[in-house]
Design a protein around this motif. Structure first.
Motif, PDB file in Angstrom:
ATOM      1  N   ASP A 136      42.980  45.035  42.981  1.00 18.84           N
ATOM      2  CA  ASP A 136      41.814  45.488  43.784  1.00 18.84           C
ATOM      3  C   ASP A 136      41.416  46.337  43.173  1.00 18.84           C
ATOM      4  O   ASP A 136      40.354  46.126  42.670  1.00 18.84           O
ATOM      5  CB  ASP A 136      42.201  45.478  45.540  1.00 18.84           C
ATOM      6  CG  ASP A 136      41.431  45.870  46.089  1.00 18.84           C
ATOM      7  OD1 ASP A 136      40.397  45.308  46.414  1.00 18.84           O
ATOM      8  OD2 ASP A 136      41.219  47.311  46.887  1.00 18.84           O
TER       9      ASP A 136
ATOM     10  N   GLU B 227      39.911  44.637  40.620  1.00 16.95           N
ATOM     11  CA  GLU B 227      38.405  43.629  40.956  1.00 16.95           C
ATOM     12  C   GLU B 227      37.284  44.601  41.052  1.00 16.95           C
ATOM     13  O   GLU B 227      36.030  44.439  40.697  1.00 16.95           O
ATOM     14  CB  GLU B 227      39.014  42.637  41.704  1.00 16.95           C
ATOM     15  CG  GLU B 227      37.592  41.641  42.204  1.00 16.95           C
ATOM     16  CD  GLU B 227      38.574  40.996  43.429  1.00 16.95           C
ATOM     17  OE1 GLU B 227      38.244  39.983  43.155  1.00 16.95           O
ATOM     18  OE2 GLU B 227      39.885  41.464  44.119  1.00 16.95           O
ATOM     19  N   ARG B 228      37.544  45.858  42.110  1.00 14.87           N
ATOM     20  CA  ARG B 228      36.668  46.519  41.961  1.00 14.87           C
ATOM     21  C   ARG B 228      35.574  47.208  40.409  1.00 14.87           C
ATOM     22  O   ARG B 228      34.867  47.494  40.556  1.00 14.87           O
ATOM     23  CB  ARG B 228      37.499  47.175  42.832  1.00 14.87           C
ATOM     24  CG  ARG B 228      37.372  47.799  44.010  1.00 14.87           C
ATOM     25  CD  ARG B 228      37.615  48.089  45.098  1.00 14.87           C
ATOM     26  NE  ARG B 228      38.099  48.029  46.171  1.00 14.87           N
ATOM     27  CZ  ARG B 228      38.318  49.056  46.893  1.00 14.87           C
ATOM     28  NH1 ARG B 228      37.902  50.531  47.625  1.00 14.87           N
ATOM     29  NH2 ARG B 228      38.293  48.537  48.573  1.00 14.87           N
TER      30      ARG B 228
END
Length: 84
Positions: free
Chosen positions: A30, A33-34
């Motif tokens: 996550d 991905e950010r």
């Protein structure tokens, strides 16, 4: 932004993973991905595809005194490989 939205070939994926390694320790998918979204947002509206190919940055995950240099598009492609 990633290489004109072309899919990454298996050979390029293998090269990127061999060169830059697996997922950096301490980061979740996550978070990567950010970071990828942030990175693409920072550069996509400011530069042409030709200019993007020439931008070299320091690997943000290399904590050494002299971080490894990496082409911006290779960094984006590598992150995408890690997220697949």
């Amino acid at each position: 932004m990633a290489a004109e939205n072309q899919s990454i070939t298996p050979a390029k994926r293998k090269r990127l993973l061999k060169t830059y390694g697996p997922c950096p320790a301490g980061y979740t998918y996550d978070e990567l991905e950010r970071f990828l979204d942030l990175l693409c947002g920072m550069y996509s509206d400011l530069y042409t595809c030709t200019e993007l190919r020439n931008i070299v940055v320091h690997n943000p995950f290399d904590r050494s005194e002299h971080p490894q240099q990496i082409k911006l598009l290779d960094l984006v492609d590598w992150l995408e490989c890690l997220l697949i």
